[in-house]
Every structure is written in structure tokens, then in C-alpha cells.
Design a protein around this motif. Structure first.
Motif: not given
Length: 196
Positions: A37-58, A61-68
Motif C-alpha cells: 500500500d505504501t511502497k507499491q511493492a510486489r509482496p509474497r509470503g510464506i507462513e506456517i500457521d494456517g490461521t495467519n495464512v487465512a488472515a493474510a489472504v483475506a 495478499l499472496s501467501v502460501v502455507q509452508g515451513d521455512a
């Protein structure tokens, strides 16, 4: 960006406009949304917690569930301008390999972590003889996600040994920036900008 956690605000301030970003351990996507929203960046994410993935997708945002620890190998080399690992390094099983992957995937990498050599942590161990429970480290020893306790000096030595270049370093105490002088003793959190 004032609503961001202090280490995330530092990262957001230093990401170039329009950059491609991979946020590893992105939580609910707060940093990603700010960068979009402020830098017009093109972010993608990876997150292990399914609840957080759902919140980010809501948030759109482009986020997948995964483990670093296991899933970063799937990303191509130099596929992002920045790879970000905020308050996550100490929770990984193999932080050395995760950092190698981060620097392979991103041309630059931001890493932030709690400093376990901060004077309050030292005092808790010295005077109380117990692992500290603080605002920034709120879990008991038996339920903390922090499995690798590192310090600012540990991290600097790690970077030197691996020939990793530090482009920037910021230190926080009680959510405010503090000087690099005696950061291993005075800083509660550290933020590093790295490149190979």
C-alpha cells in the motif's frame, strides 16, 4: 506505517519502492500489506500457521502455507529483490540453512531477531536463576517457539565467518531505536540488512 511492530517499520522504511519481496514467516501479512500500500511493492509470503495464512489472504495478499526449514528450496535463485525473516530465525530448526536459502532467494535479506544477551535477560538469569519472561519474550521456557537463543554478537560472528555483508543494522530497546554502541548488551531486538 506507524501501526507496524518497530522492527517491521524499520524494514518497511528501507525496502525500495516497487520491489519484489518474499516475507518468510509473514504472520497475518501486516508488513506485506504496508509494503503493497505504501511502497507499491510486489509482496509474497510464506507462513506456517494456517490461521495467519487465512488472515493474510483475506487482505488480498499472496501467501502460501509452508515451513521455512523445508520449503524455501522450492524458490528460484535471485527471484526477489528482498527476502525477509522477521522474528523467525530463532524459531527455525536449522537457522544457518534458512539464512543461506534466504540469501539465495533474495538479492538482499532483512533478518530481525530478539537479542538474548540484553541486560534484562542477563539479570533475570543472574538474579533469578530462571529463563526470563518479558513483554518481548512472553512465553515460559517450556512453551516458547524460540529454540535457538542468539545474541547480536553471535549473529555478527556468524556473518563474518560466512562472508556475508551487512548493508545496514538497527537496534531497538523498548520499541525505540538505540545506538549500535554496546548493542549486544543494550538492544532487545536487532534488524540486519544483508547481502552475499
Amino acid at each position: 506505517m506507524s501501526a507496524l511492530r518497530p522492527d517491521l517499520a524499520i524494514i518497511a522504511d528501507h525496502v525500495a519502492a516497487g520491489a519484489s519481496v518474499l516475507d518468510v514467516g509473514c504472520g497475518d501479512g501486516g508488513l506485506m500489506a504496508a509494503l503493497r500500500d505504501t511502497k507499491q511493492a510486489r509482496p509474497r509470503g510464506i507462513e506456517i500457521d494456517g490461521t495467519n495464512v487465512a488472515a493474510a489472504v483475506a487482505r488480498g495478499l499472496s501467501v502460501v502455507q509452508g515451513d521455512a526449514d523445508t520449503d524455501l528450496a522450492d524458490y528460484p535463485t535471485d527471484s526477489f529483490d528482498y527476502a525477509i525473516l522477521s522474528q523467525t530465525l530463532q524459531t527455525t530448526r536449522a537457522p544457518d540453512r534458512v539464512l543461506d536459502e534466504l540469501l539465495r532467494i533474495g538479492r538482499r535479506a532483512f533478518v530481525s531477531f530478539p537479542n538474548f544477551a540484553h541486560w534484562r535477560v542477563r539479570a533475570s538469569l543472574l538474579w533469578g536463576g530462571r529463563m526470563p519472561v518479558t513483554k518481548n519474550l512472553p512465553e515460559q521456557w517450556y512453551d516458547t517457539p524460540n529454540i535457538h537463543h542468539l545474541t547480536v554478537d553471535d549473529f555478527r560472528a556468524f556473518l563474518r565467518a560466512r562472508g556475508i555483508t551487512t548493508e545496514g543494522a538497527w537496534f531497538l530497546n523498548r520499541g525505540r531505536r538505540t545506538s549500535a554502541a554496546a548493542a549486544n548488551f543494550r538492544a532487545e531486538h536487532a534488524v540486519f540488512l544483508l547481502r552475499r
